[in-house]
Structure formats: structure tokens, C-alpha cells
Design an enzyme around this catalytic site. Structure first.
Site, PDB file in Angstrom:
ATOM      1  N   GLY A   1     -21.582   8.558 -64.479  1.00  0.00           N
ATOM      2  CA  GLY A   1     -21.746   9.980 -64.746  1.00  0.00           C
ATOM      3  C   GLY A   1     -20.909  10.890 -63.866  1.00  0.00           C
ATOM      4  N   ARG A   2     -20.461  10.369 -62.718  1.00  0.00           N
ATOM      5  CA  ARG A   2     -19.570  11.179 -61.876  1.00  0.00           C
ATOM      6  C   ARG A   2     -18.252  11.417 -62.592  1.00  0.00           C
ATOM      7  NH1 ARG A   2     -20.631  11.077 -56.008  1.00  0.00           N
ATOM      8  NH2 ARG A   2     -22.122   9.411 -55.658  1.00  0.00           N
TER       9      ARG A   2
ATOM     10  N   GLY B   1     -31.216  10.407 -36.329  1.00  0.00           N
ATOM     11  CA  GLY B   1     -31.048   8.981 -36.641  1.00  0.00           C
ATOM     12  C   GLY B   1     -29.776   8.404 -36.038  1.00  0.00           C
TER      13      GLY B   1
ATOM     14  N   GLY C   1     -31.536   7.030 -43.113  1.00  0.00           N
ATOM     15  CA  GLY C   1     -31.605   5.941 -44.082  1.00  0.00           C
ATOM     16  C   GLY C   1     -31.405   6.405 -45.510  1.00  0.00           C
TER      17      GLY C   1
ATOM     18  N   HIS D   1      -0.561 -15.105 -29.548  1.00  0.00           N
ATOM     19  CA  HIS D   1      -0.602 -14.252 -28.365  1.00  0.00           C
ATOM     20  C   HIS D   1       0.518 -13.227 -28.456  1.00  0.00           C
ATOM     21  CE1 HIS D   1      -1.108 -13.049 -24.208  1.00  0.00           C
ATOM     22  NE2 HIS D   1       0.204 -13.152 -24.054  1.00  0.00           N
TER      23      HIS D   1
HETATM   24  P1  NAI Z   1     -29.940   3.585 -40.804  1.00  0.00           P
HETATM   25  O1  NAI Z   1     -31.097   2.918 -41.419  1.00  0.00           O
HETATM   26  O2  NAI Z   1     -28.753   2.815 -40.367  1.00  0.00           O
HETATM   27  O3  NAI Z   1     -30.447   4.409 -39.507  1.00  0.00           O
HETATM   28  C1  NAI Z   1     -31.435   5.400 -39.588  1.00  0.00           C
HETATM   29  C2  NAI Z   1     -31.948   5.721 -38.193  1.00  0.00           C
HETATM   30  O4  NAI Z   1     -32.799   6.855 -38.262  1.00  0.00           O
HETATM   31  C3  NAI Z   1     -32.765   4.596 -37.579  1.00  0.00           C
HETATM   32  O5  NAI Z   1     -32.240   4.293 -36.298  1.00  0.00           O
HETATM   33  C4  NAI Z   1     -34.171   5.172 -37.532  1.00  0.00           C
HETATM   34  O6  NAI Z   1     -34.931   4.671 -36.443  1.00  0.00           O
HETATM   35  C5  NAI Z   1     -33.903   6.668 -37.391  1.00  0.00           C
HETATM   36  N1  NAI Z   1     -35.021   7.544 -37.806  1.00  0.00           N
HETATM   37  C6  NAI Z   1     -35.778   7.413 -38.924  1.00  0.00           C
HETATM   38  N2  NAI Z   1     -36.707   8.409 -38.958  1.00  0.00           N
HETATM   39  C7  NAI Z   1     -36.523   9.178 -37.860  1.00  0.00           C
HETATM   40  C8  NAI Z   1     -37.173  10.347 -37.327  1.00  0.00           C
HETATM   41  N3  NAI Z   1     -38.183  10.946 -37.946  1.00  0.00           N
HETATM   42  N4  NAI Z   1     -36.721  10.872 -36.163  1.00  0.00           N
HETATM   43  C9  NAI Z   1     -35.684  10.281 -35.513  1.00  0.00           C
HETATM   44  N5  NAI Z   1     -35.044   9.186 -35.962  1.00  0.00           N
HETATM   45  C10 NAI Z   1     -35.448   8.635 -37.126  1.00  0.00           C
HETATM   46  O7  NAI Z   1     -29.543   4.739 -41.842  1.00  0.00           O
HETATM   47  P2  NAI Z   1     -28.215   5.582 -42.066  1.00  0.00           P
HETATM   48  O8  NAI Z   1     -27.387   5.671 -40.842  1.00  0.00           O
HETATM   49  O9  NAI Z   1     -28.681   6.838 -42.721  1.00  0.00           O
HETATM   50  O10 NAI Z   1     -27.404   4.703 -43.116  1.00  0.00           O
HETATM   51  C11 NAI Z   1     -27.939   4.446 -44.407  1.00  0.00           C
HETATM   52  C12 NAI Z   1     -27.384   3.169 -44.982  1.00  0.00           C
HETATM   53  O11 NAI Z   1     -26.011   3.294 -45.251  1.00  0.00           O
HETATM   54  C13 NAI Z   1     -27.575   2.002 -44.037  1.00  0.00           C
HETATM   55  O12 NAI Z   1     -28.147   0.933 -44.735  1.00  0.00           O
HETATM   56  C14 NAI Z   1     -26.165   1.662 -43.601  1.00  0.00           C
HETATM   57  O13 NAI Z   1     -26.008   0.279 -43.410  1.00  0.00           O
HETATM   58  C15 NAI Z   1     -25.320   2.183 -44.749  1.00  0.00           C
HETATM   59  N6  NAI Z   1     -24.013   2.589 -44.218  1.00  0.00           N
HETATM   60  C16 NAI Z   1     -23.143   1.630 -43.788  1.00  0.00           C
HETATM   61  C17 NAI Z   1     -21.942   1.970 -43.229  1.00  0.00           C
HETATM   62  C18 NAI Z   1     -21.050   0.887 -42.728  1.00  0.00           C
HETATM   63  O14 NAI Z   1     -21.240  -0.260 -43.090  1.00  0.00           O
HETATM   64  N7  NAI Z   1     -20.069   1.178 -41.866  1.00  0.00           N
HETATM   65  C19 NAI Z   1     -21.519   3.370 -43.093  1.00  0.00           C
HETATM   66  C20 NAI Z   1     -22.524   4.284 -43.525  1.00  0.00           C
HETATM   67  C21 NAI Z   1     -23.701   3.893 -44.086  1.00  0.00           C
END
Ligand code: NAI
Length: 462
Positions: free
Chosen positions: A34-35, A176, A268, A441
Site C-alpha cells: 500500500g505504500r 528506551g 519497541g 594482515h
Molecule cells: P528495543 O526492544 O530494542 O528496546 C526498547 C527499550 O525500551 C528496552 O531497553 C526497554 O527496556 C525500554 N523501555 C520500555 N519501556 C520503557 C519505559 N516505560 N521507560 C523507559 N524505558 C523503557 O526496541 P527499539 O529500539 O524500539 O527497536 C524495535 C525493534 O526494531 C527491535 O526489535 C530492534 O531489534 C529492531 N531494530 C533493529 C535495528 C538493527 O538491527 N540495527 C535497528 C532498529 C531497530
């Protein structure tokens, strides 16, 4: 109305890869999106644009902090934010158009619009109902917020808004300390924003090897990040262009408030399946909102499959891609397989952070006898030449058999280095196999070999 062998719903990394593989396997394939552009969250508002901004801001950091050390005398470049966003948009366009080209090349039909499943074997897009022997749900995920936090994508933003702010803010509170918070926080910290991360837990990047997480937090602190740990965000109030973030410290229940021009909510993501009509079809769901699938990615309704962020497991583009290819094989009557034990995770900050397999904490919990081979990038000539001697490679191997069980890297090009260990693990290699492999190396990869040597008779350069 048209008849297909397979209709994939969603053209993110899971869906578009699945569609291309289905077509390559001789199936008449359509992909619903849809995008305006193909590529899903990853290409349009996720992985790819964030990497463009990380690259540009890293260049600025190098110019500001390291050029002079190398005898490159120049004034620090100014940021033309509109132009930087233009560069990012151009990178997105090149990638999304690339997928469109691949669809044409492989004869995948793009059904433009949002898909719905009125019945097994049918997909409705707009007013048209198309039929397919197999339907693959690859609808991905969306940011999840917190109670008391209203996202306007202007000053209280998710990663989507953070990729297109009208200007570089003076201050930002990141809620987070996960992957999104630290990657996007890095972009803005390097551009001069005062970044404060508020994290519920006591360590950053939950699930990461503890030693790596500690080193990572220390390095980010030196880059200007401020951290408020063990703090549960209670809500955000917006008034007169300022946002007040209230949090409660878990250790003593005290409450405090932080002010910031922009708040990035990075707590998350949740599966995005609304509007598909799954409830009416009786498709079983997991407790946390993911579509329930069997070992072959088939849902509780025959002929309907699901992959990627919409189902259980890490929300990673490459995990979705692997599932996309595997489910295509299954639909084509072949054996599709994903080794969930060897899925790397990468954080694209500087230094990069990468991991695969078990963490030390997991091995301890499992009561497994293991050994640790660690090597610091301080002993790697190439890393020192690019000012990235900080960090290390840590290989975990079975104490008896020497089989590699996991690897955790913080340092230069960690996201690339990790793959030699992934391949080793796929082949059931021992740490000694890595140690006995000739590494060129001077390369960063020598640090991986040295860590493998450290599992045995010891490294040379430490
Ligand atoms: P995340 O699950 O990695 O981290 C969320 C953080 O927020 C956690 O450390 C949690 O403890 C904290 N948190 C939750 N509720 C909170 C509150 N009320 N107050 C304070 N802290 C709180 O989620 P994120 O960074 O949003 O990423 C989402 C998804 O996207 C993940 O599954 C990630 O693996 C994926 N992603 C992967 C990337 C990569 O592979 N390089 C890049 C960006 C996203």
C-alpha cells in the site's frame, strides 16, 4: 481479478524477498503493498535511511575529532540539514526503485493497495478480489508507545519522525536504550544535540552480552550521551514547544522530570496485522499479538503463512528475509529451513556492535561449561590506525569440544566481522578452526582470529 499461485502481503525485506524467490521457483506471484514505494519499513523509514544519517553524521564526527590528528587541517563542516535529508531520501529512492526493478525482472506483480484476506485463498485489494493457492502475511511491525505518551511525529516522535525532523534539535530525550534509541541518538549526538536516554532496565540493549553492554555504555557516555538508568517513563507533557518527560526511578520510587525539544519514543515495536481480517478467519494469535505459525510458517488456517516481524522471534530484517526465502521453498514443495540459533544482530553505531549465538549470561543460565577467548582491538594495528582501538572480540566456545557457541564484538566493522563466525557456527566449527585459518594482515578480522586463539593456546598480540 487475477489468479496467482502465491500472494505475499507486504513488500518489506520479508515480503519482497519471499515474492522474488517464489517467482524464481516458477510460481505465479503477486505482492501487495500500500505504500507508494516498495521496501517496507526497512527501506523507507528504518534500516536504510538511518544508515545514511549515521554515515553522514559519522563523517562530521571524523572531521571534527580526527582529521587534525591525521594532518588534515580544515574547518569543521557545517551541517546543511535539508541537504542531508535530501541525501537520505535519495538513498531511499535508489533502494526502493531497485526493488521495483527486481519485481519486473522476476515477473512479480505489484498489487498496489492494502490487502485484506476475506477467505482462505483470497486477497482483496481495493475493490478487487484475487485468488491464490498460498497467501503469505509479511506485514511487519509498527512502533509501540507507552501509556501517557502521545506521539505526534513532530516533537514526540518514533523512529519515523526522527528521520525527518524539520531541524536538528538542541535537546532530545530518548525513551528506551534499545537499538533504535542508540542508533538515532548517535545521529543527533554527533550533530550537536544534547541526548539523554531514559531506560527502564539497569543495562542498555537488553539481551546483549553484559560485558559488551557495559563497554558500549561507557563509550557512548564519552561521546556525549547521558543515561538515566532504572527509570520507568510515566508520561510526556507538551507545552509551548517543550516536552516534559516524567520518569520514576525504580530503586527508590522517586519521580523526576526532564525537558527536551524532541522526545524519541523507542520502546519497541509490535506486529502490524490490523485490517487483514485475521480474527474473522480464525487465525490463531500468540499472546503478544504475533501470528501463530507452525515449523513451516503456516498459520492455523491452511494455505495462509506468516513471516518476519508479524510472527515470533527477533524483529530483524534479515530474519524476515531468511523466513521469506524458506517459506517460498515450502510453498514450492521443497524443504525450507531457518537456523534460528545463528541469526546475527548488529547495532550500527560507532563503534559497531554485533553478536551471534549465546551470550555468556545465557550459557551460565543453561549451566553449560564454556571458555572465553577475548581480544582487544588495542592489539590490532588496523583498528589503531583508524582511532578505533577501543572494544574487543569475545568468542564463547564449548569447554570440552571447543565448538563455537557465540561471538560478541564491539569495535570497527563489527557488523561485517561477525559473519565469519556465523559461517563457522553454521558448519559446527571449533574455535581452533577459526584460529588455524589464515587471516590477511592488516585487517580488523585478525581480531576475530586472535579471540579464537585466545580460546586455545593464547593470542599473539596480547
Ligand atoms: P528495543 O526492544 O530494542 O528496546 C526498547 C527499550 O525500551 C528496552 O531497553 C526497554 O527496556 C525500554 N523501555 C520500555 N519501556 C520503557 C519505559 N516505560 N521507560 C523507559 N524505558 C523503557 O526496541 P527499539 O529500539 O524500539 O527497536 C524495535 C525493534 O526494531 C527491535 O526489535 C530492534 O531489534 C529492531 N531494530 C533493529 C535495528 C538493527 O538491527 N540495527 C535497528 C532498529 C531497530
Amino acid at each position: 481479478m487475477a489468479e496467482f499461485d502465491v500472494i505475499v502481503i507486504g513488500a518489506g525485506p520479508g515480503g519482497y524477498v519471499c515474492a522474488i524467490r517464489c517467482a524464481q521457483l516458477g510460481l505465479k506471484t503477486a505482492c501487495v503493498e500500500g505504500r507508494e514505494t516498495l521496501g517496507g519499513t526497512c527501506l523507507n523509514v528504518g534500516c536504510i535511511p538511518s544508515k545514511a544519517l549515521l554515515h553522514a553524521s559519522h563523517m562530521l564526527h571524523e572531521a571534527a575529532h580526527n582529521f587534525e590528528k591525521m594532518g588534515l587541517v580544515a574547518s569543521v563542516p557545517k551541517v546543511d540539514w535539508a541537504k542531508m535529508l535530501g541525501y537520505k531520501d535519495d538513498v531511499i529512492a535508489q533502494n526502493t526503485k531497485g526493488i521495483e526493478f527486481l519485481f519486473k525482472k522476476n515477473k512479480v506483480t505489484w498489487l498496489k493497495g492494502w490487502g485484506q484476506i476475506p477467505a482462505a485463498g483470497q486477497v482483496k485489494v481495493g475493490d478487487e478480489i484475487h485468488t491464490a493457492k498460498a497467501i503469505v502475511i509479511a506485514t511487519g511491525s509498527e512502533p509501540s508507545s507507552l501509556p501517557g505518551v502521545e506521539i505526534d511525529e513532530e516533537t514526540v516522535v518514533t523512529s519515523t519522525g526522527a528521520l525527518a525532523l524539520p531541524k536538528v534539535p538542541k535537546s532530545m530525550v530518548v525513551i528506551g536504550a534499545g537499538v533504535i534509541g542508540l542508533e538515532m541518538g548517535s545521529v543527533y549526538a554527533r550533530l550537536g544535540t544534547e541526548v539523554t536516554v531514559v531506560e527502564y532496565l539497569d543495562a542498555i540493549t537488553p539481551g546483549m552480552d553484559g560485558e559488551v553492554a557495559k563497554t558500549f555504555q561507557r563509550i557512548l557516555g564519552r561521546q556525549g550521551f547521558k543515561f538515566v538508568m532504572g527509570a520507568a517513563v510515566q508520561g510526556v507533557k507538551t507545552a509551548k514547544g517543550k516536552n516534559a518527560v516524567t520518569y520514576r526511578l525504580r530503586k527508590d520510587d522517586s519521580e523526576a522530570t526532564l525537558e527536551a525539544e524532541v522526545v524519541l519514543v523507542a520502546t519497541g515495536r509490535r506486529p502490524y496485522t490490523a485490517g487483514l481480517g485475521l480474527e474473522a478467519l480464525g487465525v490463531e494469535m500468540e499472546k503478544r499479538g504475533q501470528v501463530k505459525t507452525d515449523a513451516h510458517w503456516q498459520t492455523s488456517v491452511k494455505g495462509i503463512y506468516a513471516i518476519g516481524d508479524a510472527i515470533a522471534g527477533p524483529m530483524l530484517a534479515h530474519k524476515a528475509e531468511d523466513e521469506g526465502m524458506a517459506v517460498a521453498e515450502v510453498v514450492a514443495g521443497k524443504a525450507g529451513h531457518v537456523n534460528y540459533g545463528v541469526i546475527p544482530g548488529v547495532i550500527y553505531t560507532t563503534p559497531e556492535v554485533a553478536s551471534v549465538g549465546k551470550t555468556e549470561e545465557q550459557l551460565k543460565e543453561e549451566g553449560r561449561a564454556y571458555k572465553v577467548g577475548k581480544f582487544s582491538f588495542m592489539g590490532n594495528g588496523r583498528a589503531k590506525a583508524v582511532f578505533q582501538g577501543e572494544g574487543f572480540v569475545k568468542i564463547l566456545a564449548d569447554k570440552e569440544t571447543d565448538r563455537v557457541l557465540g561471538c560478541h564484538i564491539i569495535g570497527p566493522a563489527a557488523g561485517d566481522l561477525i559473519h565469519e563466525v556465523c559461517v563457522a557456527m553454521e558448519f559446527g566449527a571449533a574455535a581452533q578452526d577459526l584460529a588455524l585459518t589464515c587471516h590477511a594482515h592488516p585487517t580488523f578480522s585478525e581480531a576475530v582470529r586472535e579471540a579464537a586463539l585466545a580460546c586455545g593456546d593464547g593470542p599473539i598480540h596480547a
